[in-house]
Design a protein around this motif. Structure first.
Motif, PDB file in Angstrom:
ATOM      1  N   ASN A  96       0.831  -1.204   0.000  1.00 13.75           N
ATOM      2  CA  ASN A  96       0.000   0.000   0.000  1.00 13.75           C
ATOM      3  C   ASN A  96       0.870   1.260   0.000  1.00 13.75           C
ATOM      4  OD1 ASN A  96      -2.582  -1.298   0.103  1.00 13.75           O
ATOM      5  ND2 ASN A  96      -2.218  -1.724   2.269  1.00 13.75           N
ATOM      6  N   GLU A  97       2.079   1.135   0.531  1.00 10.66           N
ATOM      7  CA  GLU A  97       3.020   2.259   0.562  1.00 10.66           C
ATOM      8  C   GLU A  97       3.997   2.215  -0.618  1.00 10.66           C
ATOM      9  OE1 GLU A  97       3.189   4.817   2.507  1.00 10.66           O
ATOM     10  OE2 GLU A  97       1.881   4.311   4.187  1.00 10.66           O
ATOM     11  N   ASN A  98       4.319   1.016  -1.082  1.00  8.63           N
ATOM     12  CA  ASN A  98       5.283   0.848  -2.166  1.00  8.63           C
ATOM     13  C   ASN A  98       4.803  -0.294  -3.065  1.00  8.63           C
ATOM     14  OD1 ASN A  98       7.449   0.278  -3.862  1.00  8.63           O
ATOM     15  ND2 ASN A  98       8.985   0.511  -2.276  1.00  8.63           N
ATOM     16  N   LEU A 104      12.170  -5.377  -3.052  1.00  2.00           N
ATOM     17  CA  LEU A 104      12.973  -5.105  -1.864  1.00  2.00           C
ATOM     18  C   LEU A 104      13.348  -6.375  -1.105  1.00  2.00           C
ATOM     19  CD1 LEU A 104      11.186  -1.922  -0.483  1.00  2.00           C
ATOM     20  CD2 LEU A 104      13.396  -2.040  -1.634  1.00  2.00           C
ATOM     21  N   LYS A 105      12.753  -7.497  -1.473  1.00  2.00           N
ATOM     22  CA  LYS A 105      13.063  -8.727  -0.745  1.00  2.00           C
ATOM     23  C   LYS A 105      14.521  -9.141  -0.940  1.00  2.00           C
ATOM     24  CE  LYS A 105       8.290 -10.376  -0.802  1.00  2.00           C
ATOM     25  NZ  LYS A 105       7.337 -11.378  -1.332  1.00  2.00           N
ATOM     26  N   GLY A 106      15.138  -8.707  -2.026  1.00  2.00           N
ATOM     27  CA  GLY A 106      16.557  -8.961  -2.220  1.00  2.00           C
ATOM     28  C   GLY A 106      17.433  -8.200  -1.259  1.00  2.00           C
ATOM     29  N   HIS A 261      25.424  -3.560   2.361  1.00  2.00           N
ATOM     30  CA  HIS A 261      24.433  -3.493   3.432  1.00  2.00           C
ATOM     31  C   HIS A 261      23.335  -4.512   3.185  1.00  2.00           C
ATOM     32  CE1 HIS A 261      22.779  -0.861   0.282  1.00  2.00           C
ATOM     33  NE2 HIS A 261      21.579  -1.083   0.798  1.00  2.00           N
ATOM     34  N   ARG A 262      22.550  -4.765   4.222  1.00  2.00           N
ATOM     35  CA  ARG A 262      21.377  -5.631   4.137  1.00  2.00           C
ATOM     36  C   ARG A 262      20.465  -5.327   5.318  1.00  2.00           C
ATOM     37  NH1 ARG A 262      23.499 -11.683   6.080  1.00  2.00           N
ATOM     38  NH2 ARG A 262      24.053 -11.083   8.217  1.00  2.00           N
ATOM     39  N   ALA A 263      19.196  -5.701   5.184  1.00  2.00           N
ATOM     40  CA  ALA A 263      18.250  -5.622   6.298  1.00  2.00           C
ATOM     41  C   ALA A 263      18.149  -6.996   6.947  1.00  2.00           C
ATOM     42  CB  ALA A 263      16.879  -5.185   5.804  1.00  2.00           C
TER      43      ALA A 263
END
Length: 286
Positions: A96-98, A104-106, A261-263
């Motif tokens: 709903n926001e993006n 972005l799962k990567g 970087h990564r989440a």
């Protein structure tokens, strides 16, 4: 947040509105600064120098509005708009926001932004807006420091190697069995041949790795995998690694040309939301 070193006053004799504290010897600094001074660009030179030297700069609890974040980013270099012209990119798994949140799962795997570009972005700036109850850290590693800590023999062995990078390869990390249609959609975003060791105009060198790196060219497939996985393991090891545990209002900036970087995982339904701005790249991979 990890243990800090002795703070350094960079505001001038007797002043204390710009203080720097190193997080770890090889990566990261915490910046305590007056918001209004940040927005004037008074500390641009100091911040850019710190960004290249430290890789990651943390501004705890600075609580910038979207417009303030845009204005701050513009003080540091040429502002980079998003692909559809937006100034702010919403980093979230909430569609709903993006609407393109699936891409972005990567980001849960080590990467450098812009490996498909001629000139990758110089830096990203991320502000915490909505945080999950658990997880959702952003982790970084310093690929300048990781290269510089290699033995001379190891540096010599990898200098000059070229690597194929592909967007579709990065997506296989989170979706290893896509449909042919999905694979072709990813493949349409291209591939790139890049140096394994980036020789920067400054004279320093950094490693170019991440989830888009598929194969070292002109090397046996098994040896290629050993090179890429081994260097990633080295670059993301403790001496070069920092994990930022977000607090509301934090802002973090990183040198995209000298870090990965990564989440870390979090509940997709948590509404985790970060707002990102970017600086245009200033030198191509070489």
């Amino acid at each position: 947040m990890e243990e800090q070193s002795t703070e350094v006053d960079m505001a001038g004799e007797g002043e204390s509105d710009f203080q720097v504290a190193d997080i770890k010897p090889n990566i990261g600094s915490i910046i305590h600064a007056d918001k209004s001074a940040l927005l004037t660009g008074e500390y641009t030179s100091a911040l850019r120098g710190l960004l290249e030297a430290r890789g990651v700069l943390v501004f705890p609890g600075v609580h910038l509005t979207d417009q303030e974040q845009i204005d701050f980013t513009k003080t540091l270099g040429n502002f980079s708009r998003e692909i559809f012209g937006d100034e702010i990119y919403k980093v979230t798994l909430d569609t709903n926001e993006n609407a393109r949140a699936d891409y972005l799962k990567g980001a849960f795997y080590w990467h450098i932004d812009g490996t498909m570009s001629e000139t990758p972005i110089l830096a990203s700036i991320l502000s915490a807006k909505v945080l999950p109850a658990t997880g959702g850290n952003t982790e970084f590693c310093n690929t300048y420091a990781a290269y510089e800590a290699l033995s001379a023999d190891r540096q010599w062995a990898i200098d000059g190697l070229r690597v194929k990078h592909a967007f579709w390869g990065s997506q296989l990390y989170h979706n290893p069995e896509p449909t042919l249609a999905k694979l072709e959609e990813w493949m349409a975003l291209g591939s790139k041949e890049l140096p394994l060791v980036w020789r920067h105009r400054s004279g320093r060198k950094s490693l170019v790795l991440g989830n888009s790196a598929q194969a070292v060219l002109d090397v046996d497939a098994e040896e290629s995998a050993k090179i890429l996985h081994g260097l990633r393991e080295w670059a993301t090891s403790e001496p070069f690694f920092y994990s930022h545990q977000w607090q509301a209002g934090d802002m973090v900036m990183w040198d995209n040309t000298g870090t990965m970087h990564r989440a870390t995982p979090y509940d997709p339904s948590s509404g985790r939301l970060m707002h990102r701005t970017k600086l245009e790249g200033e030198e191509p991979f070489q």
